[in-house]
Design a protein around this motif. Sequence first.
Motif, PDB file in Angstrom:
ATOM      1  N   MET A 109      53.697 -43.573  33.470  1.00 42.03           N
ATOM      2  CA  MET A 109      53.023 -42.836  34.536  1.00 42.03           C
ATOM      3  C   MET A 109      51.742 -43.555  34.936  1.00 42.03           C
ATOM      4  O   MET A 109      50.954 -43.945  34.084  1.00 42.03           O
ATOM      5  N   TYR A 110      51.574 -43.723  36.234  1.00 43.94           N
ATOM      6  CA  TYR A 110      50.369 -44.351  36.760  1.00 43.94           C
ATOM      7  C   TYR A 110      49.773 -43.432  37.825  1.00 43.94           C
ATOM      8  O   TYR A 110      50.480 -42.956  38.720  1.00 43.94           O
ATOM      9  N   ILE A 111      48.484 -43.171  37.706  1.00 47.61           N
ATOM     10  CA  ILE A 111      47.779 -42.312  38.660  1.00 47.61           C
ATOM     11  C   ILE A 111      46.643 -43.103  39.278  1.00 47.61           C
ATOM     12  O   ILE A 111      45.922 -43.829  38.583  1.00 47.61           O
ATOM     13  N   GLU A 112      46.498 -42.960  40.590  1.00 45.27           N
ATOM     14  CA  GLU A 112      45.410 -43.680  41.261  1.00 45.27           C
ATOM     15  C   GLU A 112      44.751 -42.817  42.329  1.00 45.27           C
ATOM     16  O   GLU A 112      45.422 -42.222  43.180  1.00 45.27           O
ATOM     17  N   LEU A 113      43.441 -42.745  42.241  1.00 42.09           N
ATOM     18  CA  LEU A 113      42.617 -42.227  43.330  1.00 42.09           C
ATOM     19  C   LEU A 113      41.984 -43.425  44.019  1.00 42.09           C
ATOM     20  O   LEU A 113      41.359 -44.262  43.364  1.00 42.09           O
ATOM     21  N   LYS A 114      42.144 -43.515  45.329  1.00 41.23           N
ATOM     22  CA  LYS A 114      41.647 -44.674  46.062  1.00 41.23           C
ATOM     23  C   LYS A 114      40.817 -44.217  47.259  1.00 41.23           C
ATOM     24  O   LYS A 114      41.311 -43.517  48.139  1.00 41.23           O
ATOM     25  N   ASN A 115      39.549 -44.599  47.237  1.00 43.22           N
ATOM     26  CA  ASN A 115      38.629 -44.298  48.343  1.00 43.22           C
ATOM     27  C   ASN A 115      38.587 -42.805  48.678  1.00 43.22           C
ATOM     28  O   ASN A 115      38.596 -42.408  49.849  1.00 43.22           O
TER      29      ASN A 115
END
Length: 222
Positions: free
Chosen positions: A1-7
């Motif tokens: 599982m990969y989670i990303e918040l971007k900008n």
Amino acid sequence: MYIELKNISKSFSDGNKSTRVVLDGLNLQLQKGDFVAITGKSGSGKTTLLSVLGTLLRPDSGSYTIDGLEVTAAKESMDEIRNRHIGFVFQDHRLLPQFTARENVLLPLLAHDDKVSPEMDNKSLELMERMGIVNVMNQLPETLSGGEKARVAICRALIQEPDLLLADEPTGQLDAETCLQIMNLFKEINEELGKTIVMVTHASDVAQVAKRIYQLKDGKLI
């Protein structure tokens, strides 16, 4: 599982025809098994960030992805995404007073099913035994200690086997000894169950149990 918040950016009206920027181009990446603590002054936006991660708030701009799924653009509802991927532990526990400890653990399952399957009923017992509270499973919240309430809340957060566990000041109302016990439980959940955890805390000693520590300042993680 990969989670990303971007900008990620989020602002709120201050009631005087102006806005206050709380999150300002914030970025965060989480791999499976991460344990991240987020510190910062009161009003810095820690709970807002946790609410965005928990799909309780939509950001004004930026992207939020879970395993390649763009959360804010997904066809399924935020509720469905939340129920499938995310568990919550709150400072005030938010146990329903009319239900027993075990019934509180099972509540998330009843949000979309009329009754609990025998398998999940057994799972609730296993979780409560693991957390050391199976002996109070038939008691109402008002009869439980602060540490027992915290453990019930943790079991409830884990009952649907979420990918991501979010904890908002989970030891804020506990004495020092109980705080240490709960932090050891979070460490166990991370290391033995492999759960990804993001925890907000004011306490620097509590933050030390995490694998990574960030400070939220001026709308960004540093």
